[in-house]
Design an enzyme around this catalytic site. Structure first.
Site, PDB file in Angstrom:
ATOM      1  N   ALA A   1       4.815   4.659  -4.166  1.00 41.74           N
ATOM      2  CA  ALA A   1       4.747   3.937  -5.435  1.00 41.74           C
ATOM      3  C   ALA A   1       3.612   4.475  -6.304  1.00 41.74           C
ATOM      4  CB  ALA A   1       4.564   2.441  -5.171  1.00 41.74           C
TER       5      ALA A   1
ATOM      6  N   GLN B   1       0.830  -1.209   0.000  1.00 41.03           N
ATOM      7  CA  GLN B   1       0.000   0.000   0.000  1.00 41.03           C
ATOM      8  C   GLN B   1       0.868   1.265   0.000  1.00 41.03           C
ATOM      9  OE1 GLN B   1      -3.230   0.481  -0.468  1.00 41.03           O
ATOM     10  NE2 GLN B   1      -3.464  -1.708  -0.816  1.00 41.03           N
ATOM     11  N   SER B   2       1.950   1.213  -0.738  1.00 42.34           N
ATOM     12  CA  SER B   2       2.872   2.343  -0.792  1.00 42.34           C
ATOM     13  C   SER B   2       2.253   3.560  -1.460  1.00 42.34           C
ATOM     14  CB  SER B   2       4.134   1.934  -1.558  1.00 42.34           C
ATOM     15  OG  SER B   2       4.941   3.055  -1.835  1.00 42.34           O
ATOM     16  N   ASN B   3       2.170   4.665  -0.712  1.00 41.69           N
ATOM     17  CA  ASN B   3       1.746   5.932  -1.297  1.00 41.69           C
ATOM     18  C   ASN B   3       2.801   6.438  -2.280  1.00 41.69           C
ATOM     19  OD1 ASN B   3      -0.677   6.311   0.378  1.00 41.69           O
ATOM     20  ND2 ASN B   3       0.794   6.524   2.042  1.00 41.69           N
TER      21      ASN B   3
END
Length: 322
Positions: free
Chosen positions: A79, A75-77
């Site tokens: 990325a 859930q990388s913001n």
């Protein structure tokens, strides 16, 4: 080279506003609570990475990159926003992500998919090696890849937050707010590194507190001091930061990075109920819970001199049931 002379690619809607949040302040037991809204930077639903990417994507363009590779959690913001920046600038995004993927494209992953990112699942210990290997493979195909390290937390990237502190100082000038403390979530360290550099340059009275969502405080202090020192060198400043100059609180991580905590979930709910503001459960929610606890325990003053810097991340809300 001066900071304003470095190449930047406009990606963020700036300046971001500052909200006065009296109802949340009352719940947290403080006289006043201001929140700097970097969830409103605009790029791909906003977040702090837009400021870093303005510098990093300018370098990618200067190097003739046609592909951008970056890494992060499921859930990388970072990325999500890097993929959007790549698309905006006509580049192909490749995301090397870690975590347990159950086949559901939710939260940030849904946005990654809408952006057409090439998502590949690997072990986080292989991030650097796999990114380098992939860049080499693309080079053999006649392509040129630019690697953005996790979180965009490089000396160049963190300059976005040195300028953000200058922006904040300008917004507060002449107003009754007497801010002395900034509290924010620290996930990879670059945002806090930029802030302590910005405070040294533009607002020496400000003190920055990072709430770790991932690593022990000692690890962060060393990393942040190094990034900030190297960033200062990029703009011709000779001073250095030591780990003792960096304040990180690591008591709010919970079971692990990426795993919500009951305290963080409660803080997320309080912000929504009191102010209609949305925070996410794995970054800003944990940091907000840390702020609340530090105020109640007296480790931060309750006199209204604290500002919380909202670094975004609300798309991750849609990956977790409540």
């Amino acid at each position: 080279m001066k900071i304003d002379d470095l190449p930047r690619t406009p990606l963020a809607h700036l300046p971001t506003p500052i909200d006065d949040c009296p109802r949340l302040a009352a719940v947290f037991g403080t006289d006043r609570l201001l929140i700097k809204r970097d969830d409103l930077t605009g790029l791909a639903m906003g977040g702090n990475k837009a400021r870093k990417l303005e510098f990093l994507m300018a370098e990618a363009q200067a190097k003739g990159a046609d592909t951008v590779i970056t890494t992060g959690g499921a859930q990388s913001n970072h990325a999500r926003m890097t993929a959007a920046a790549a698309r905006r600038l006509g580049m192909e995004p490749i995301l090397l992500l870690t975590g347990d993927f159950d086949g559901r494209w939710q939260g940030n992953l849904l946005l990654d998919r809408l952006l057409g990112a090439d998502v590949r699942w690997i072990d986080h210990r292989e991030f650097d090696d796999e990114a380098a290997r992939l860049a080499k493979e693309l080079k053999a195909q006649g392509r040129k890849a630019y690697i953005v390290p996790i979180g965009g937390s490089t000396p160049l990237g963190c300059l976005g937050y040195a300028l953000a502190v200058r922006e904040l100082a300008g917004q507060l000038e002449g107003k009754e707010a007497r801010i002395e403390w900034i509290v924010q979530a620290s996930g990879s360290g670059g945002t806090q590194a930029g802030m302590i550099l910005g405070a040294r340059l533009f607002a020496p009275h400000l003190k920055v507190v990072g709430i770790s969502v991932a690593r022990p405080a000692r690890w962060f202090a060393r990393r942040i001091a190094r990034i900030a020192t190297e960033a200062a060198r990029l703009i011709g400043e000779s001073f250095a930061f030591e780990p003792e100059d960096v304040r990180v609180e690591d008591g709010y991580i919970g079971a692990a990075y990426g795993v919500p905590t009951p305290e963080g979930d409660e803080a997320v709910s309080q912000a929504a109920l009191c102010e209609g503001l949305f925070f996410d459960p794995i970054y800003t929610g944990k940091a907000l819970a840390g702020l609340r606890d530090m105020l109640s325990s007296g480790r931060l003053p309750k006199d209204g001199s604290v500002l919380f810097w909202h670094t975004g991340g609300s798309p991750a809300l849609f990956a977790f049931e409540r």
